[in-house]
Design a protein around this motif. Structure first.
Motif, PDB file in Angstrom:
ATOM      1  N   THR A   1      36.181  29.302  37.705  1.00 38.55           N
ATOM      2  CA  THR A   1      36.770  28.373  38.670  1.00 38.55           C
ATOM      3  C   THR A   1      38.283  28.332  38.493  1.00 38.55           C
ATOM      4  O   THR A   1      38.813  28.636  37.423  1.00 38.55           O
TER       5      THR A   1
ATOM      6  N   ASN B   1      39.323  26.908  45.724  1.00 32.17           N
ATOM      7  CA  ASN B   1      38.953  27.563  44.476  1.00 32.17           C
ATOM      8  C   ASN B   1      39.104  29.090  44.552  1.00 32.17           C
ATOM      9  O   ASN B   1      39.899  29.668  43.824  1.00 32.17           O
ATOM     10  N   PRO B   2      38.367  29.784  45.419  1.00 30.66           N
ATOM     11  CA  PRO B   2      38.521  31.239  45.450  1.00 30.66           C
ATOM     12  C   PRO B   2      39.860  31.682  46.036  1.00 30.66           C
ATOM     13  O   PRO B   2      40.352  32.763  45.717  1.00 30.66           O
TER      14      PRO B   2
ATOM     15  N   ALA C   1      27.651  34.590  44.057  1.00 31.36           N
ATOM     16  CA  ALA C   1      28.781  33.916  44.713  1.00 31.36           C
ATOM     17  C   ALA C   1      28.273  33.117  45.900  1.00 31.36           C
ATOM     18  O   ALA C   1      27.416  33.586  46.648  1.00 31.36           O
TER      19      ALA C   1
ATOM     20  N   LEU D   1      30.161  32.525  40.756  1.00 29.69           N
ATOM     21  CA  LEU D   1      31.398  32.148  41.428  1.00 29.69           C
ATOM     22  C   LEU D   1      31.104  31.024  42.413  1.00 29.69           C
ATOM     23  O   LEU D   1      30.617  31.274  43.513  1.00 29.69           O
TER      24      LEU D   1
ATOM     25  N   GLY E   1      31.985  28.022  45.151  1.00 29.40           N
ATOM     26  CA  GLY E   1      32.916  28.026  46.270  1.00 29.40           C
ATOM     27  C   GLY E   1      33.849  26.842  46.294  1.00 29.40           C
ATOM     28  O   GLY E   1      34.328  26.371  45.271  1.00 29.40           O
TER      29      GLY E   1
ATOM     30  N   ARG F   1      41.886  34.439  43.847  1.00 29.11           N
ATOM     31  CA  ARG F   1      42.192  35.775  44.342  1.00 29.11           C
ATOM     32  C   ARG F   1      43.668  36.121  44.213  1.00 29.11           C
ATOM     33  O   ARG F   1      44.048  37.280  44.390  1.00 29.11           O
TER      34      ARG F   1
ATOM     35  N   TRP G   1      35.700  35.569  48.768  1.00 28.24           N
ATOM     36  CA  TRP G   1      37.118  35.932  48.877  1.00 28.24           C
ATOM     37  C   TRP G   1      37.599  36.652  47.627  1.00 28.24           C
ATOM     38  O   TRP G   1      38.348  37.611  47.707  1.00 28.24           O
ATOM     39  N   ILE G   2      37.179  36.196  46.438  1.00 25.58           N
ATOM     40  CA  ILE G   2      37.630  36.877  45.214  1.00 25.58           C
ATOM     41  C   ILE G   2      36.945  38.231  45.067  1.00 25.58           C
ATOM     42  O   ILE G   2      37.513  39.170  44.530  1.00 25.58           O
TER      43      ILE G   2
ATOM     44  N   ALA H   1      33.411  31.791  47.932  1.00 27.33           N
ATOM     45  CA  ALA H   1      33.642  32.606  46.731  1.00 27.33           C
ATOM     46  C   ALA H   1      33.770  34.104  47.003  1.00 27.33           C
ATOM     47  O   ALA H   1      34.483  34.787  46.263  1.00 27.33           O
TER      48      ALA H   1
END
Length: 180
Positions: free
Chosen positions: A7, A78-79, A104, A72, A74, A83, A110-111, A108
């Motif tokens: 996180t 956070n993400p 995820a 991961l 969300g 990233r 996105w990362i 999440a």
């Protein structure tokens, strides 16, 4: 099995952290809160501040090979923060390179996109990430939970908090199978 929960210092959707965490504990696993710095992370209930949680490990000081899997959570912020952190992105990428399972939910992925690990994979997410997933070479589907075994690492994804029961069941099943 030790399971990393990655996180940002602020912005994780609390229920997307706490429900998978408790599911891991109930299944006999050891969840470990990993963040980009020491101290506490500030969780949110949508846009409202919720509880804080103590960080167990700092990304960059711990490696993927000390965990059996990665979760991961969300939340939009956070993400989005993760990233932009090179060490967090490298940490996520390492799970895929080592063939360790990853789960995820919500924003999440996105990362995962930033780590360049969605190409050729089928996954789901919060619907607004659909175009991002497709532009990164992934195949986005609107499903409660999606398990993709393309490549060395299995990937479990889910859309939103309403899908948490299915997400927890799926990620625990996949992680257990990979841990054998």
């Amino acid at each position: 099995m030790r399971i990393a929960f990655l996180t940002a210092p602020e912005g994780v959707e609390q229920v997307e952290l706490t429900e998978p965490w408790q599911a891991a504990v109930d299944a006999g696993h050891e969840p470990v809160l990993v963040s980009t710095g020491p101290g506490k992370v500030q969780a949110f209930d949508h846009l409202d501040k919720a509880d804080t949680f103590m960080v167990d490990e700092v990304v960059g000081e711990v490696s993927a090979d000390s965990f059996g899997g990665l979760v991961l959570p969300g939340g939009v912020a956070n993400p989005d923060f993760l990233r932009t952190d090179d060490k967090a992105v490298a940490f996520v990428r390492a799970f895929f390179e080592q063939g360790r399972p990853v789960a995820a939910i919500c924003h999440a992925p996105w990362i995962l996109i930033e780590a360049d690990v969605v190409r050729g994979r089928v996954l789901t997410s919060w619907p607004s990430l659909r175009t991002d997933v497709r532009n990164a070479g992934g195949d986005w589907v609107d499903e409660q939970v999606q398990i993709c075994d393309h490549g060395p690492a299995k990937l479990v994804t889910s859309r939103k908090p309403d899908d948490l029961a299915a997400f927890c069941e799926a990620y625990l099943r996949v992680f257990a199978a990979e841990g054998d």
